[in-house]
Design a protein around this motif. Structure first.
Motif, PDB file in Angstrom:
ATOM      1  N   GLN A 164      23.062   1.881  15.038  1.00  0.00           N
ATOM      2  CA  GLN A 164      24.186   0.964  15.233  1.00  0.00           C
ATOM      3  C   GLN A 164      25.443   1.776  15.539  1.00  0.00           C
ATOM      4  OE1 GLN A 164      23.653  -2.415  15.235  1.00  0.00           O
ATOM      5  NE2 GLN A 164      21.513  -1.795  14.965  1.00  0.00           N
ATOM      6  N   ARG A 165      25.777   1.916  16.826  1.00  0.00           N
ATOM      7  CA  ARG A 165      26.927   2.715  17.217  1.00  0.00           C
ATOM      8  C   ARG A 165      28.231   2.035  16.815  1.00  0.00           C
ATOM      9  NH1 ARG A 165      30.096   1.435  21.242  1.00  0.00           N
ATOM     10  NH2 ARG A 165      30.628   3.610  21.607  1.00  0.00           N
ATOM     11  N   CYS A 166      29.290   2.812  16.737  1.00  0.00           N
ATOM     12  CA  CYS A 166      30.618   2.287  16.418  1.00  0.00           C
ATOM     13  C   CYS A 166      31.473   2.235  17.678  1.00  0.00           C
ATOM     14  CB  CYS A 166      31.320   3.195  15.398  1.00  0.00           C
ATOM     15  SG  CYS A 166      30.827   2.922  13.698  1.00  0.00           S
ATOM     16  N   PRO A 167      32.271   1.199  17.850  1.00  0.00           N
ATOM     17  CA  PRO A 167      33.285   1.230  18.921  1.00  0.00           C
ATOM     18  C   PRO A 167      34.226   2.402  18.670  1.00  0.00           C
ATOM     19  CG  PRO A 167      33.040  -0.984  18.019  1.00  0.00           C
ATOM     20  CD  PRO A 167      32.277  -0.076  17.107  1.00  0.00           C
ATOM     21  N   TYR A 168      34.794   2.933  19.737  1.00  0.00           N
ATOM     22  CA  TYR A 168      35.627   4.116  19.595  1.00  0.00           C
ATOM     23  C   TYR A 168      36.892   3.860  18.770  1.00  0.00           C
ATOM     24  CZ  TYR A 168      32.609   5.986  23.249  1.00  0.00           C
ATOM     25  OH  TYR A 168      31.523   6.406  23.975  1.00  0.00           O
ATOM     26  N   ASP A 169      37.311   2.602  18.665  1.00  0.00           N
ATOM     27  CA  ASP A 169      38.499   2.295  17.868  1.00  0.00           C
ATOM     28  C   ASP A 169      38.147   1.795  16.472  1.00  0.00           C
ATOM     29  OD1 ASP A 169      37.428  -0.126  18.607  1.00  0.00           O
ATOM     30  OD2 ASP A 169      39.292  -0.962  19.444  1.00  0.00           O
ATOM     31  N   ASP A 170      36.876   1.846  16.100  1.00  0.00           N
ATOM     32  CA  ASP A 170      36.455   1.432  14.767  1.00  0.00           C
ATOM     33  C   ASP A 170      37.061   2.367  13.720  1.00  0.00           C
ATOM     34  OD1 ASP A 170      34.207  -0.141  13.093  1.00  0.00           O
ATOM     35  OD2 ASP A 170      34.246   1.961  12.452  1.00  0.00           O
ATOM     36  N   PRO A 171      37.604   1.841  12.624  1.00  0.00           N
ATOM     37  CA  PRO A 171      38.246   2.694  11.610  1.00  0.00           C
ATOM     38  C   PRO A 171      37.311   3.757  11.035  1.00  0.00           C
ATOM     39  CG  PRO A 171      38.841   0.399  11.264  1.00  0.00           C
ATOM     40  CD  PRO A 171      37.799   0.408  12.331  1.00  0.00           C
ATOM     41  N   ASN A 172      36.042   3.411  10.817  1.00  0.00           N
ATOM     42  CA  ASN A 172      35.099   4.391  10.271  1.00  0.00           C
ATOM     43  C   ASN A 172      34.854   5.529  11.255  1.00  0.00           C
ATOM     44  OD1 ASN A 172      34.666   2.992   7.845  1.00  0.00           O
ATOM     45  ND2 ASN A 172      33.109   1.691   8.790  1.00  0.00           N
ATOM     46  N   PHE A 173      34.748   5.188  12.533  1.00  0.00           N
ATOM     47  CA  PHE A 173      34.535   6.220  13.536  1.00  0.00           C
ATOM     48  C   PHE A 173      35.776   7.097  13.667  1.00  0.00           C
ATOM     49  CE2 PHE A 173      34.861   7.738  17.932  1.00  0.00           C
ATOM     50  CZ  PHE A 173      33.691   8.479  18.013  1.00  0.00           C
ATOM     51  N   CYS A 174      36.947   6.480  13.662  1.00  0.00           N
ATOM     52  CA  CYS A 174      38.197   7.252  13.770  1.00  0.00           C
ATOM     53  C   CYS A 174      38.357   8.200  12.587  1.00  0.00           C
ATOM     54  CB  CYS A 174      39.387   6.301  13.863  1.00  0.00           C
ATOM     55  SG  CYS A 174      39.447   5.347  15.393  1.00  0.00           S
ATOM     56  N   GLU A 175      37.934   7.758  11.409  1.00  0.00           N
ATOM     57  CA  GLU A 175      38.012   8.618  10.225  1.00  0.00           C
ATOM     58  C   GLU A 175      37.064   9.807  10.362  1.00  0.00           C
ATOM     59  OE1 GLU A 175      39.247   9.643   6.214  1.00  0.00           O
ATOM     60  OE2 GLU A 175      40.086   8.463   7.855  1.00  0.00           O
ATOM     61  N   LEU A 176      35.859   9.552  10.854  1.00  0.00           N
ATOM     62  CA  LEU A 176      34.895  10.636  11.051  1.00  0.00           C
ATOM     63  C   LEU A 176      35.427  11.645  12.062  1.00  0.00           C
ATOM     64  CD1 LEU A 176      32.032  11.770  10.532  1.00  0.00           C
ATOM     65  CD2 LEU A 176      31.242  10.358  12.440  1.00  0.00           C
ATOM     66  N   LYS A 177      35.963  11.158  13.163  1.00  0.00           N
ATOM     67  CA  LYS A 177      36.520  12.045  14.183  1.00  0.00           C
ATOM     68  C   LYS A 177      37.664  12.879  13.600  1.00  0.00           C
ATOM     69  CE  LYS A 177      38.856  11.982  18.667  1.00  0.00           C
ATOM     70  NZ  LYS A 177      39.434  11.132  19.731  1.00  0.00           N
ATOM     71  N   LYS A 178      38.497  12.259  12.799  1.00  0.00           N
ATOM     72  CA  LYS A 178      39.621  12.965  12.188  1.00  0.00           C
ATOM     73  C   LYS A 178      39.128  14.093  11.283  1.00  0.00           C
ATOM     74  CE  LYS A 178      43.397  12.234   8.876  1.00  0.00           C
ATOM     75  NZ  LYS A 178      44.064  11.232   8.000  1.00  0.00           N
ATOM     76  N   ARG A 179      38.121  13.798  10.452  1.00  0.00           N
ATOM     77  CA  ARG A 179      37.642  14.796   9.499  1.00  0.00           C
ATOM     78  C   ARG A 179      37.005  15.987  10.198  1.00  0.00           C
ATOM     79  NH1 ARG A 179      40.990  13.612   5.728  1.00  0.00           N
ATOM     80  NH2 ARG A 179      40.673  11.572   4.755  1.00  0.00           N
TER      81      ARG A 179
END
Length: 460
Positions: free
Chosen positions: A165-180
């Motif tokens: 189940q992929r995440c949209p690029y603006d999804d908060p969980n995905f943005c948090e992962l990218k940040k970390r």
């Protein structure tokens, strides 16, 4: 192994070391250039003094790399564990493990890859990229460069723990992962060149990196707890499922799943780099872009490109292979180590010696490549225009026991991305700006990255 009867060959030649720091001060920021120059001067088996880490052996051409990693794999297939990796904790990470544990970890990964629909993950991500490009075609010239990073991260996280189940690029969980992950990479620029490798006492000053890694561990740890609560033993949809269900009958502690997944997410930066190099080099060579577009259109028309027709797009595939050669996203393998005393090419090499293999040198070797400094996908096509991969001195995924286990994953992802994107779009340099060359590449986390660039999106 070769017999070393010639006594004067027993001392491996190499650049003269300085006291204490050895050759460390002589290694250029782009280490692959130093490796290539030294091997040209001193021979394909070269000694490099790493100061506090002692002598290392540098393998500089295809012949000696193949002999070491394939013909003498028992001696040369161990992993040299970097001191910072020891400090950070290596248990559970396939990159830094040896012997039976490494074999089991690799077998588990391969088993899961066979059960997860990798093509579907890549196709979903390519579709998402095209949707973003269509919405933003006139608004952001750095969009394409950033999208390659986000697409790669989304694909690997979906494979590792999102159960397809992929995440949209603006999804908060995905943005948090990218940040970390971004925080971690920013704090650790170059695995081999980090001062704490040479002087472990300096590890105390790596507080920012340790904190960033702890934050990422907590984030991925939440996914692990969710997987434990909702596990379906009959279905393996991602790597976490594979660990918890003991896929293929292979058992590891669940805690080690966490470390290995974090390690894999870092390792796939190479794929992100390749995506970014691909689009850059294709844009710099408009004739290559036109050929890819014409080929994709002739085979698929308006239908969604799939792996079923991969053999019908030889030029598109040739462009992928040439990019891996020309830009060389991984200029050297993660260092190996000898796990026993060895006699190799007439030289005596002690157990636990660090061994580097320079990929850049073989990929630019004029003995094997006509005009190696030229970007030319046609070199991977035969006289009938069919894909020709029978190339010596071509080792982008490594050789022997440590050959990249994600090779098929990476090749499929690159093909699906290129075919889907160039079916609908093309790219041009932004007016008034010059696109960077391979010589402008930068080394980060030990990999060869293109510097950030801007592209104009052209809808077909």
């Amino acid at each position: 192994m070769a017999d070393g009867s010639d006594e004067d060959k027993r001392v491996i030649p190499g650049p003269r070391p300085a006291a204490r720091l050895g050759n460390l001060k002589d290694i250029k920021p782009k280490a692959h250039l130093s490796w290539t120059e030294w091997c040209a001067e001193y021979g394909p088996v070269c000694r490099v003094d790493l100061g506090p880490l002692g002598d290392s052996v540098l393998l500089g051409n295809f012949d000696v790399i193949r002999k070491a990693f394939e013909d003498n794999s028992d001696a040369f297939s161990a992993r040299f564990v970097l001191p910072i990796a020891e400090k950070d904790g290596t248990r559970g990470t396939m990159t830094w493990e040896n012997n039976e544990v490494f074999d089991k970890r690799r077998e588990l990964l391969t088993t899961v890859m066979k059960q997860v629909d990798i093509e579907k993950l890549a196709r979903n991500e390519a579709t998402a990229i095209c949707e973003v490009l269509n919405k933003n075609k006139d608004s952001s010239s750095d969009l394409v460069y950033r999208l390659m990073e986000e697409a790669n991260l989304n694909m690997i996280s979906t494979f590792c723990f999102r159960r397809e189940q992929r995440c949209p690029y603006d999804d908060p969980n995905f943005c948090e992962l990218k940040k970390r992950i971004g925080e971690m990479n920013k704090k650790l620029k170059n695995l081999m060149a980090e001062p704490a490798n040479l002087f472990p006492v300096l590890w105390v000053f790596y507080f920012g990196f340790r904190r960033a890694r702890k934050n990422l561990r907590c984030l991925v740890g939440k996914e692990l707890e969710t997987h434990k609560e909702t596990l379906d033993a009959t279905s393996v949809r991602d790597l976490m499922d594979g660990y918890l269900t003991k896929a293929g009958g292979i058992e590891f502690p669940a805690e080690e799943c966490l470390a290995n997944i974090m390690n894999l997410m870092g390792a796939t930066i190479t794929l992100k780099n390749t995506f970014q190099w691909l689009l850059l080099l294709i844009t710099k060579h408009p004739e290559v872009q036109t050929k890819i577009q014409d080929e994709v259109t002739s085979v698929f028309g308006d239908d969604t490109p799939t792996m079923a027709n991969v053999d019908k797009l030889p030029y598109t595939n040739a462009t992928i292979y040439e990019t891996l050669r020309f830009a060389c996203p991984a200029t050297q393998f993660v260092p190996h180590a000898t796990q026993a005393d060895a006699k190799f090419e007439g030289y005596d090499i002690k157990k636990d010696t660090v061994v580097f293999a320079n990929i850049w040198g073989p990929h630019r070797d004029a003995k094997y490549w006509d005009e190696p400094e030229k970007f030319n996908p046609d070199r991977f096509l035969d006289s009938e225009g069919k894909l020709d991969l029978n190339k010596e001195s071509y080792i982008p995924f490594g050789l022997g026991k440590r050959r990249c286990p994600g090779e098929t994953y990476a090749k499929n992802a690159m093909f699906i991305f290129l075919a889907n994107i160039y079916q609908r779009y093309g790219f041009q340099a932004v007016a008034g700006e010059t696109l960077p060359d391979v010589a402008d590449g930068v080394i980060n986390i030990g990999l060869h990255n293109p510097p950030p660039y801007n592209l104009k999106i052209v809808v077909r």
